[in-house]
Write a protein that holds these residues in place. Structure first.
Motif, mmCIF file in Angstrom:
data_model
loop_
_atom_site.group_PDB
_atom_site.id
_atom_site.type_symbol
_atom_site.label_atom_id
_atom_site.label_comp_id
_atom_site.label_asym_id
_atom_site.label_seq_id
_atom_site.Cartn_x
_atom_site.Cartn_y
_atom_site.Cartn_z
ATOM 1 N N UNK A 102 0.830 -1.203 0.000
ATOM 2 C CA UNK A 102 0.000 0.000 0.000
ATOM 3 C C UNK A 102 0.868 1.259 0.000
ATOM 4 N N UNK A 103 1.955 1.227 0.779
ATOM 5 C CA UNK A 103 2.855 2.381 0.830
ATOM 6 C C UNK A 103 3.578 2.555 -0.500
ATOM 7 N N UNK A 144 2.613 6.582 -7.056
ATOM 8 C CA UNK A 144 1.637 7.398 -7.774
ATOM 9 C C UNK A 144 1.453 8.799 -7.230
ATOM 10 N N UNK A 145 2.153 9.139 -6.147
ATOM 11 C CA UNK A 145 1.949 10.429 -5.495
ATOM 12 C C UNK A 145 2.356 11.576 -6.423
ATOM 13 N N UNK A 146 1.448 12.493 -6.655
ATOM 14 C CA UNK A 146 1.644 13.711 -7.459
ATOM 15 C C UNK A 146 1.889 13.441 -8.954
ATOM 16 N N UNK A 147 1.664 12.220 -9.417
ATOM 17 C CA UNK A 147 1.933 11.940 -10.831
ATOM 18 C C UNK A 147 1.064 12.781 -11.761
ATOM 19 N N UNK A 148 -0.109 13.176 -11.288
ATOM 20 C CA UNK A 148 -1.010 13.932 -12.141
ATOM 21 C C UNK A 148 -0.657 15.396 -12.288
ATOM 22 N N UNK A 173 0.650 13.118 3.752
ATOM 23 C CA UNK A 173 0.298 12.591 5.064
ATOM 24 C C UNK A 173 -0.663 11.408 4.926
ATOM 25 N N UNK A 174 -1.632 11.513 4.034
ATOM 26 C CA UNK A 174 -2.597 10.430 3.836
ATOM 27 C C UNK A 174 -1.910 9.165 3.326
ATOM 28 N N UNK A 175 -0.963 9.317 2.400
ATOM 29 C CA UNK A 175 -0.253 8.154 1.846
ATOM 30 C C UNK A 175 0.503 7.404 2.933
ATOM 31 N N UNK A 185 -1.207 2.843 5.226
ATOM 32 C CA UNK A 185 -0.774 1.486 5.607
ATOM 33 C C UNK A 185 -0.993 1.177 7.085
ATOM 34 N N UNK A 186 -1.026 2.200 7.915
ATOM 35 C CA UNK A 186 -1.235 1.971 9.336
ATOM 36 C C UNK A 186 -2.641 1.462 9.621
ATOM 37 N N UNK A 187 -3.598 1.755 8.747
ATOM 38 C CA UNK A 187 -4.957 1.238 8.933
ATOM 39 C C UNK A 187 -4.987 -0.275 8.779
#
Length: 291
Positions: free
Chosen positions: A32-33, A39-43, A139-141, A145-147
């Protein structure tokens, strides 16, 4: 920094490093991480560089310090002087390098520069609304995984981009800057990739590509795939991986492009980084002053 921050602590409210690594759902959380960071900020082309070490650390430090801003205090605010005092502790050279990083962040509409209310000769850096949104995504990313590891804990404020939680988390994180720096600097394989431009994203793409494959090897065509996802040339990807191979972190096929194989030393280093990072994130969450 507490010297035993990696040690087990049965009474701790956060998950320990060992607790992350030994968790039966560790590989699910790791995947998940990896996917989140790949994919973070790819857009958004202007945000992609925030996943790189120097730019990302500078950005997050400014956002964190900006969270302390008090317009009534003369000492409050993020100035170039403050950055040149703090960022070298994170391995970023003072002077011209920091000035360039700030200029690039301002160019990409992530920072505003305003005169200090008590001395208009001094310019203060403020995180723009665009920066606040980008930081909330980061922060969400790292919380997602902690969930998986701790389903009994309510991580919704982070996942829902709660602004009050974001501010509390960043203020809490200022107390653990040394830990954040140590996680990378004490891990040579991870440090190699983060020091290369786009290297951190390339590593995430590599980890994605070997998942579920035989022999920890990518399929043919990885160079082209990573180049497209990373926004760099195929030659650049090849050169970064060649450097990793020279250090024993990966093995490359005799015929270029057939496969990239992740060596055990990189796998072990990556798993250690995941465990230390997620434990550190949970520690900061616990220490944050949030309802």
């Amino acid at each position: 920094m507490q010297q035993d921050w990696r040690a087990e602590n049965a009474d701790a409210d956060h998950i320990s490093v060992g607790g992350v690594g030994a968790h039966p759902r560790f590989h699910e959380a790791k995947a998940m991480l990896i996917d989140g960071l790949a994919g973070l900020y790819l857009g958004d082309r202007r945000l992609r560089g925030l996943i790189e070490y120097e730019r990302g650390v500078s950005f997050m430090l400014i956002v964190s310090l900006d969270a302390m801003h008090d317009p009534e205090s003369r000492e409050s605010g993020v100035s170039m002087q403050v950055l040149n005092e703090v960022l070298p502790k994170m391995g970023i050279a003072p002077g011209r390098r920091i000035a360039d990083l700030v200029a690039n962040l301002r160019r990409d509409d992530l920072l505003d520069s305003l005169p200090a209310p008590h001395d208009r000769r001094v310019r203060l850096l403020r995180a723009s609304p665009r920066a606040i949104l980008a930081d909330s995504e980061w922060i969400a990313v790292f919380h997602a995984p902690l969930t998986v590891l701790r389903p009994e804990v309510d991580y919704r404020p982070a996942l829902n981009r709660d602004r009050a939680y974001q501010r509390a988390f960043r203020l809490s994180g200022l107390r653990t800057l040394a830990i954040a720096n140590e996680i990378m600097s004490a891990n040579p394989p991870m440090d190699y990739f983060v020091q290369e431009a786009v290297g951190f994203r390339l590593l995430m793409i590599l980890m994605q590509s070997v998942r579920g494959g035989a022999g920890n090897r990518t399929a043919p065509g990885f160079y082209s795939h990573a180049a497209e996802q990373g926004g760099v040339s195929r030659t650049y990807v090849k050169n970064v991986l060649k450097g990793a191979a020279e250090r024993g972190f990966v093995a490359l096929s005799a015929r270029p492009g057939d496969y990239v194989e992740i060596r055990p030393v990189l796998h072990e280093a990556f798993d250690r980084w995941v465990a230390e990072s997620l434990s550190s994130i949970d520690r900061v969450r616990v220490q944050a002053e949030f309802p």
